[in-house]
Write an enzyme that holds these catalytic residues in place. Structure first.
Site, PDB file in Angstrom:
ATOM      1  N   LYS A   1       0.862  -1.193   0.000  1.00 29.57           N
ATOM      2  CA  LYS A   1       0.000   0.000   0.000  1.00 29.57           C
ATOM      3  C   LYS A   1       0.895   1.239   0.000  1.00 29.57           C
ATOM      4  O   LYS A   1       1.727   1.418   0.897  1.00 29.57           O
ATOM      5  CB  LYS A   1      -0.896  -0.058   1.249  1.00 29.57           C
ATOM      6  CG  LYS A   1      -2.149   0.776   1.170  1.00 29.57           C
ATOM      7  CD  LYS A   1      -3.042   0.462   2.377  1.00 29.57           C
ATOM      8  CE  LYS A   1      -4.277   1.304   2.420  1.00 29.57           C
ATOM      9  NZ  LYS A   1      -5.037   1.100   3.669  1.00 29.57           N
TER      10      LYS A   1
HETATM   11  O1  G3P Z   1      -7.622   2.292   5.414  1.00 29.27           O
HETATM   12  C1  G3P Z   1      -8.017   3.496   4.825  1.00 29.27           C
HETATM   13  C2  G3P Z   1      -9.412   3.944   5.160  1.00 29.27           C
HETATM   14  O2  G3P Z   1     -10.299   2.880   4.958  1.00 29.27           O
HETATM   15  C3  G3P Z   1      -9.550   4.625   6.482  1.00 29.27           C
HETATM   16  O3  G3P Z   1     -10.880   4.788   6.862  1.00 29.27           O
HETATM   17  O4  G3P Z   1     -12.610   5.389   8.555  1.00 29.27           O
HETATM   18  O5  G3P Z   1     -10.196   6.022   8.953  1.00 29.27           O
HETATM   19  O6  G3P Z   1     -11.535   7.186   7.224  1.00 29.27           O
HETATM   20  P1  G3P Z   1     -11.318   5.895   7.961  1.00 29.27           P
END
Ligand code: G3P
Length: 218
Positions: free
Chosen positions: A87
């Site tokens: 990633k």
């Molecule tokens: O892993 C990246 C993303 O899915 C993060 O999500 O909920 O922290 O905005 P969030």
């Protein structure tokens, strides 16, 4: 549409895997820190532990931001297990690194994508997955789901093979809207997936079936 779980919590990953509908896992440095996974060796071992639970793509994020170190870090991550997806953040050196990894046959997930232009660059570099952050766009009064639709159109226009991995999915409607648009993958918390199961008519209907059975059969 593939379901990835967005967590580093082994219990939640196991629960989702046992449900039988889990296709992969995404993690990020914040999710690892949330589980108290710190130190290089422990972090690498945690990725291996996740790979041993789920037989599917497991995103492991680099923390370097310059080309040379993204390459070193990504190659080390890729060697951990055949299912590791490196990633890489959507920055200039990240795009260059994605192109490099693509040519070496290392699969990538281009993360921190918030615009169609960024998604176009990720596809041109050959990213295996692109991760537009739906929820974080919604958080700033911008249409996260609209971005998924825009990227779908652009990728279909040119036949880009990069898979749209809708990230920062927060609730079941995000998942349903992504499915309507044709997102290839969603990643989100276990709670959003489990919420797809729920309907009050299912609950009341099942209660009635069971009570009618009991009346007739004791
Ligand atoms: O892993 C990246 C993303 O899915 C993060 O999500 O909920 O922290 O905005 P969030």
């Amino acid at each position: 549409m593939k379901f990835f779980i967005d967590t580093a919590n082994l219990a939640e990953i196991t629960e989702a895997a046992n449900l039988g509908v889990l296709d992969g896992v995404t993690t990020n440095p914040s999710l690892m820190a949330k589980e108290g996974i710190t130190g290089k060796d422990r972090i690498l071992q945690h990725y291996v532990d996740i790979c041993n639970i789920v037989d599917g793509p497991i995103s492991a994020e680099v923390i370097s931001t310059d080309f040379e170190n993204i390459i070193l870090e990504g190659e080390a991550l890729a060697q951990l297990h055949p299912n590791i997806i490196v990633k890489v953040p959507m920055i200039k050196d990240g795009v260059r690194a994605i192109k490099y990894f693509t040519e070496k046959g290392i699969k990538t997930n281009c993360t921190l994508v918030f615009s169609a232009g960024q998604a176009l660059m990720a596809a041109k570099a050959g990213a295996t997955y692109v991760s537009p952050f739906v929820g974080r766009l919604d958080d700033i009064s911008t249409d996260g789901i609209g971005l998924i639709a825009q990227i779908r159109k652009i990728y279909d226009n040119y036949g880009y093979k990069t898979q749209i991995l809708a990230a920062s999915v927060r609730h079941p409607m995000h998942i349903i809207q992504c499915a309507e648009i044709g997102s290839d993958v969603i990643t989100g918390p276990l709670s959003a997936m489990l919420a797809l199961l729920n309907h009050p008519l299912t609950d009341s209907g099942l209660a009635k079936f069971l009570s009618d059975y009991k009346k007739g059969n004791g």
